[in-house]
Enzyme design. Structure first.
Site, PDB file in Angstrom:
ATOM      1  N   GLY A  38       0.845  -1.195   0.000  1.00 17.41           N
ATOM      2  CA  GLY A  38       0.000   0.000   0.000  1.00 17.41           C
ATOM      3  C   GLY A  38       0.872   1.234   0.000  1.00 17.41           C
ATOM      4  O   GLY A  38       2.096   1.149   0.053  1.00 17.41           O
ATOM      5  N   GLU A  39       0.204   2.381  -0.082  1.00 18.89           N
ATOM      6  CA  GLU A  39       0.951   3.631  -0.121  1.00 18.89           C
ATOM      7  C   GLU A  39       0.289   4.634   0.808  1.00 18.89           C
ATOM      8  O   GLU A  39      -0.922   4.816   0.775  1.00 18.89           O
ATOM      9  CB  GLU A  39       0.963   4.179  -1.559  1.00 18.89           C
ATOM     10  CG  GLU A  39       1.836   5.389  -1.697  1.00 18.89           C
ATOM     11  CD  GLU A  39       2.203   5.684  -3.146  1.00 18.89           C
ATOM     12  OE1 GLU A  39       1.609   5.059  -4.045  1.00 18.89           O
ATOM     13  OE2 GLU A  39       3.071   6.539  -3.363  1.00 18.89           O
ATOM     14  N   GLY A  40       1.071   5.248   1.670  1.00 18.32           N
ATOM     15  CA  GLY A  40       0.535   6.278   2.564  1.00 18.32           C
ATOM     16  C   GLY A  40       1.072   7.636   2.147  1.00 18.32           C
ATOM     17  O   GLY A  40       1.588   7.789   1.033  1.00 18.32           O
ATOM     18  N   VAL A  45       4.806   0.978   0.703  1.00 20.59           N
ATOM     19  CA  VAL A  45       5.092  -0.049   1.703  1.00 20.59           C
ATOM     20  C   VAL A  45       5.119  -1.416   1.020  1.00 20.59           C
ATOM     21  O   VAL A  45       4.218  -1.741   0.227  1.00 20.59           O
ATOM     22  CB  VAL A  45       4.019  -0.035   2.822  1.00 20.59           C
ATOM     23  CG1 VAL A  45       4.374  -1.040   3.912  1.00 20.59           C
ATOM     24  CG2 VAL A  45       3.867   1.358   3.416  1.00 20.59           C
ATOM     25  N   ASP A 165      -2.368  11.980  13.712  1.00 23.85           N
ATOM     26  CA  ASP A 165      -2.920  11.497  12.443  1.00 23.85           C
ATOM     27  C   ASP A 165      -3.681  10.197  12.630  1.00 23.85           C
ATOM     28  O   ASP A 165      -3.547   9.266  11.848  1.00 23.85           O
ATOM     29  CB  ASP A 165      -1.797  11.332  11.416  1.00 23.85           C
ATOM     30  CG  ASP A 165      -2.337  11.309   9.982  1.00 23.85           C
ATOM     31  OD1 ASP A 165      -3.445  11.836   9.753  1.00 23.85           O
ATOM     32  OD2 ASP A 165      -1.662  10.751   9.102  1.00 23.85           O
TER      33      ASP A 165
HETATM   34  P1  AMP Z   1       1.130   3.986   5.701  1.00 23.19           P
HETATM   35  O1  AMP Z   1       2.073   4.738   4.848  1.00 23.19           O
HETATM   36  O2  AMP Z   1       1.725   3.581   7.011  1.00 23.19           O
HETATM   37  O3  AMP Z   1      -0.203   4.673   5.837  1.00 23.19           O
HETATM   38  O4  AMP Z   1       0.850   2.607   4.935  1.00 23.19           O
HETATM   39  C1  AMP Z   1       0.146   2.519   3.717  1.00 23.19           C
HETATM   40  C2  AMP Z   1      -0.527   1.151   3.618  1.00 23.19           C
HETATM   41  O5  AMP Z   1       0.472   0.113   3.615  1.00 23.19           O
HETATM   42  C3  AMP Z   1      -1.417   0.818   4.833  1.00 23.19           C
HETATM   43  O6  AMP Z   1      -2.733   1.331   4.706  1.00 23.19           O
HETATM   44  C4  AMP Z   1      -1.392  -0.696   4.825  1.00 23.19           C
HETATM   45  O7  AMP Z   1      -2.304  -1.218   3.886  1.00 23.19           O
HETATM   46  C5  AMP Z   1       0.029  -1.011   4.370  1.00 23.19           C
HETATM   47  N1  AMP Z   1       0.912  -1.188   5.545  1.00 23.19           N
HETATM   48  C6  AMP Z   1       1.615  -0.221   6.191  1.00 23.19           C
HETATM   49  N2  AMP Z   1       2.309  -0.717   7.222  1.00 23.19           N
HETATM   50  C7  AMP Z   1       2.044  -2.053   7.240  1.00 23.19           C
HETATM   51  C8  AMP Z   1       2.451  -3.142   8.088  1.00 23.19           C
HETATM   52  N3  AMP Z   1       3.262  -2.936   9.124  1.00 23.19           N
HETATM   53  N4  AMP Z   1       1.984  -4.375   7.807  1.00 23.19           N
HETATM   54  C9  AMP Z   1       1.135  -4.576   6.770  1.00 23.19           C
HETATM   55  N5  AMP Z   1       0.702  -3.601   5.943  1.00 23.19           N
HETATM   56  C10 AMP Z   1       1.155  -2.349   6.165  1.00 23.19           C
END
Ligand code: AMP
Length: 361
Positions: A38-40, A45, A165
């Site tokens: 995924g991407e935040g 990630v 956040d």
């Molecule tokens: P984030 O940038 O932390 O918001 O991450 C973006 C997306 O990546 C999240 O909404 C999850 O779907 C996935 N993701 C982030 N961290 C993890 C993790 N520790 N384990 C599994 N999926 C993750």
């Protein structure tokens, strides 16, 4: 006033492990597309497997051109490497080589709460009431929920941390729907001494951001409580914090909910239709009461996280049991009777009343 540090600390102050880029390239087979999770706001990630230990991890590759990347990187590493709690995603390590910044986290196999609530997949069941309550409040058998993670940040960490956040996509789920807070890139070291707030550029996510913080840029623990209220509303109603597919005030979950909170008869309209009436009436009522208190305009009217945790502990003790609880349908005779029974009790949800959270438990 304490603010988050701008420069990297001495490396031996990290509890987290330092990885080389080569190790992380190996772990992800050079960031192969099929390992993309995924991407935040700060980057992509990937799922990875560490050579040697075989440990499965999530590796966040921070955007290089984000401008704030390095600062956020340091804040996140510092905050998370000091934070150890069963409801916080564990930071295993980091990599800072050249202009590359990466963070290595424990892998959360069930993904984000946002996905479970809002993205329908054929292979996935709708979250039932008890699972929703377990995610936010804990399972009752020693498994705590997301609220406990926030309590740890606010009340147990030294110095305390304002998350800043909190939202459904930052609540990640492990085996058995064990919820953990992730993504501390925006976390802010809280006010110290007799200060009650820290002043910041307003960041965070539209729809979850407290109106007082948006207006003044003064960040307090009560800003997190507002966001927590929005998350709880999403969990109960199945609506998104902001839904661009709707029009007018319906777009915002808070604007939609406020008039409904004033009229108890409308509470049933707020339950997620996907629950198909399978929830305990009292549980729905109390979850909505807690959410209503958290999203009050006045920050000092919002409860503290410790009080919320107490109220939620009581809430999870009332599990939904189809043998005991009839299926609810809006406006049914049975529903209005149970609602009346509840409304005869001491709590009331009129907005702006002086209700205390302790009255709920
Ligand atoms: P984030 O940038 O932390 O918001 O991450 C973006 C997306 O990546 C999240 O909404 C999850 O779907 C996935 N993701 C982030 N961290 C993890 C993790 N520790 N384990 C599994 N999926 C993750």
């Amino acid at each position: 006033r304490r603010t988050a540090p701008d420069s990297a600390p001495e490396s031996d102050s990290f509890k987290a492990r330092k990885f080389t880029l080569a190790e992380l390239v190996d772990a992800t087979e050079n960031f192969k597309a099929e390992y993309f999770l995924g991407e935040g706001g700060f980057g992509k990630v990937y799922k990875g497997r560490l050579q040697g230990t075989g440990e499965v991890v999530a590796i966040k590759q921070l955007d290089r051109n984000g401008g704030q990347g390095i600062r956020e990187f340091v804040v996140e590493v510092l905050t998370l490497s000091n934070a150890e709690h069963p409801n916080l995603v564990k930071l295993i390590g980091y990599c800072a080589e050249g202009d590359q910044r990466l963070l290595v986290y424990e892998y959360m196999p069930l993904g984000s709460l946002e996905d479970h609530l809002h993205v329908r997949r054929a292979s996935r069941k709708v979250l039932d009431w008890n699972t929703r309550m377990k995610i936010v409040a804990g399972g009752g058998e020693g498994v705590a929920g997301a609220a406990k993670g926030l309590e740890y940040l606010h009340n147990k960490m030294k110095p305390p941390v304002i998350y800043r956040d909190l939202k459904c996509s930052n609540i990640l789920l492990g085996e058995g729907y064990h919820a953990k807070l992730s993504d501390f890139g925006l976390a802010k070291v809280g006010p110290s001494g007799d200060q009650t707030h820290v002043s910041t550029r307003v960041m965070g996510t539209y729809g979850y951001c407290a109106p007082d913080y948006a207006l003044t840029g003064q960040l307090t623990f009560k800003s997190d409580i507002y966001s927590f209220g929005v998350v709880l509303l999403e969990i109960v109603t199945g609506r998104r914090a902001i839904d661009n597919r709707r029009t007018g005030p319906e777009q915002s979950i808070v604007e939609w909910a406020k008039p409904l909170f004033k009229d108890r008869k409308k509470f049933f309209q707020m339950a997620d239709p996907a629950l198909e009436g399978q929830y305990p009436v009292r549980g729905l009522y109390q979850a909505l009461a807690i959410a209503a208190m958290c999203i009050q305009e006045q920050p000092n009217m919002r409860p503290q996280i410790a009080d919320i945790v107490n109220a939620l502990n009581y809430l999870v003790s009332q599990k939904y049991d189809p043998k005991i609880h009839p299926i609810q349908s809006p406006g049914s005779v049975h529903s209005s009777r149970s609602l009346k029974r509840d409304s005869e009790e001491k709590f009331d949800l009129g907005f702006g009343n002086e209700e205390k959270l302790e009255d709920l438990v």
